[in-house]
Design a protein around this motif. Sequence first.
Motif, PDB file in Angstrom:
ATOM      1  N   VAL A   1       0.837  -1.210   0.000  1.00  0.00           N
ATOM      2  CA  VAL A   1       0.000   0.000   0.000  1.00  0.00           C
ATOM      3  C   VAL A   1       0.866   1.253   0.000  1.00  0.00           C
ATOM      4  O   VAL A   1       0.600   2.218  -0.725  1.00  0.00           O
ATOM      5  CB  VAL A   1      -0.964  -0.009   1.210  1.00  0.00           C
ATOM      6  CG1 VAL A   1      -1.646   1.345   1.356  1.00  0.00           C
ATOM      7  CG2 VAL A   1      -2.009  -1.099   1.054  1.00  0.00           C
ATOM      8  N   LEU A   2       1.923   1.260   0.811  1.00  0.00           N
ATOM      9  CA  LEU A   2       2.811   2.421   0.855  1.00  0.00           C
ATOM     10  C   LEU A   2       3.505   2.636  -0.481  1.00  0.00           C
ATOM     11  O   LEU A   2       3.650   3.773  -0.947  1.00  0.00           O
ATOM     12  CB  LEU A   2       3.849   2.241   1.968  1.00  0.00           C
ATOM     13  CG  LEU A   2       3.311   2.297   3.399  1.00  0.00           C
ATOM     14  CD1 LEU A   2       4.421   1.966   4.395  1.00  0.00           C
ATOM     15  CD2 LEU A   2       2.724   3.667   3.704  1.00  0.00           C
ATOM     16  N   GLN A   3       3.932   1.535  -1.126  1.00  0.00           N
ATOM     17  CA  GLN A   3       4.561   1.667  -2.433  1.00  0.00           C
ATOM     18  C   GLN A   3       3.581   2.206  -3.467  1.00  0.00           C
ATOM     19  O   GLN A   3       3.936   3.045  -4.300  1.00  0.00           O
ATOM     20  CB  GLN A   3       5.105   0.306  -2.879  1.00  0.00           C
ATOM     21  CG  GLN A   3       6.326  -0.147  -2.093  1.00  0.00           C
ATOM     22  CD  GLN A   3       6.787  -1.537  -2.488  1.00  0.00           C
ATOM     23  OE1 GLN A   3       6.038  -2.308  -3.084  1.00  0.00           O
ATOM     24  NE2 GLN A   3       8.028  -1.865  -2.146  1.00  0.00           N
ATOM     25  N   ALA A   4       2.325   1.739  -3.380  1.00  0.00           N
ATOM     26  CA  ALA A   4       1.299   2.236  -4.300  1.00  0.00           C
ATOM     27  C   ALA A   4       1.028   3.714  -4.066  1.00  0.00           C
ATOM     28  O   ALA A   4       0.825   4.488  -5.012  1.00  0.00           O
ATOM     29  CB  ALA A   4       0.012   1.430  -4.131  1.00  0.00           C
ATOM     30  N   GLN A   5       1.041   4.133  -2.793  1.00  0.00           N
ATOM     31  CA  GLN A   5       0.823   5.551  -2.481  1.00  0.00           C
ATOM     32  C   GLN A   5       1.928   6.416  -3.070  1.00  0.00           C
ATOM     33  O   GLN A   5       1.659   7.448  -3.697  1.00  0.00           O
ATOM     34  CB  GLN A   5       0.766   5.726  -0.961  1.00  0.00           C
ATOM     35  CG  GLN A   5       0.586   7.178  -0.526  1.00  0.00           C
ATOM     36  CD  GLN A   5       0.598   7.320   0.996  1.00  0.00           C
ATOM     37  OE1 GLN A   5       0.432   6.346   1.711  1.00  0.00           O
ATOM     38  NE2 GLN A   5       0.790   8.526   1.458  1.00  0.00           N
ATOM     39  N   VAL A   6       3.184   5.987  -2.875  1.00  0.00           N
ATOM     40  CA  VAL A   6       4.313   6.753  -3.426  1.00  0.00           C
ATOM     41  C   VAL A   6       4.241   6.794  -4.941  1.00  0.00           C
ATOM     42  O   VAL A   6       4.454   7.837  -5.571  1.00  0.00           O
ATOM     43  CB  VAL A   6       5.643   6.133  -2.955  1.00  0.00           C
ATOM     44  CG1 VAL A   6       6.823   6.779  -3.683  1.00  0.00           C
ATOM     45  CG2 VAL A   6       5.805   6.297  -1.454  1.00  0.00           C
TER      46      VAL A   6
END
Length: 344
Positions: free
Chosen positions: A110-115
């Motif tokens: 999720v964090l990678q998708a947000q970035v």
Amino acid sequence: MRQDPAPGLWPRPSHGKGSPAPTRLSERHLRTLGLKGLEARTYLHLLECGPVPVTAIADALHVGVSEARGAVDRLAQRGLACGGRHGQDAEPVEPSSALQCLTQERTVDVLQAQVAAENAYRNYRQHMPAAGHEDAFEVIADVQISERIEQAERSARHEVLRFVPHPADHEPPSRFATALLTQGVLHRVVYAKAAVEDSAYYREAVRPGVALGIQARVVSALPTELRIYDGRCALLGLTAGARRQRQMLMVRESGLLSALHELFELAWHSAFPMHATGPCPPQLTPMERRILELMSTGMTDEHIARRLDVSRRTLSRYMERLAHRTGTTTRFQLALAASRRGWL
């Protein structure tokens, strides 16, 4: 081989009266954790019927034996199952450690998708035919304003600051604002006197908002509509007056955003507090409390009398009694004395 189906997946001890029932594990939950379709269905089948041979899993799920064995192998690699080879039955294992790893993996995803999404949007803005500062400023057209306000409200986590210069600029608290207030997100709102003097708007928007927990203050006038979310972005009105067609400027981290935050704090500290909630002090009647509350907003006697549906003469008698009890001679002295005595 055990075939007795369990009455529920991951049964737990019975709860007392009024306790919520435990959530039943579903394929959707397992997909959320990162398991694929056949893996999730295999795991659910093992919880219901295991230990079972791989051939029984294949028959129950209507797939080939090699597919079922592959699903069991992948579950074993994740630490959710064991067996399934060399004639052994497949069965689930205690999932705590495996689920913790799956949760951490999904969090990283999720964090990678947000970035990635933020970088993609920056790239989009950089290629737009616009002048400089494209990352800091964005003009929002009238038809998009409600949607962008909702998006900003949903993302707020700490504090929402607002200017309300006219009754038409805001509607009653949205479901997002109500949810944020219940979660402890601080809301501070400065109203212009024109907003609180509008009877319908005061009844439908101001008082319900304060009752929900909004901290509200009043000043004589405000230059424009303003919303600031967590000090990271702001929506600034670009059209003067209570006009139906309007534009707003989205302001992100910049010198202007810092200036807008300072402007809000200056207005907040110079505004009159509004206190519409809390128990009525024993020294006051409910009518006297309402009079002091409305008087603190800067309303004229005429507006207060109209709001309370009393005559000017009746209002004058109430205010004379309050002045006599506090030993004051002016409205300002009365409001100051009421505040010092904790009546407001």
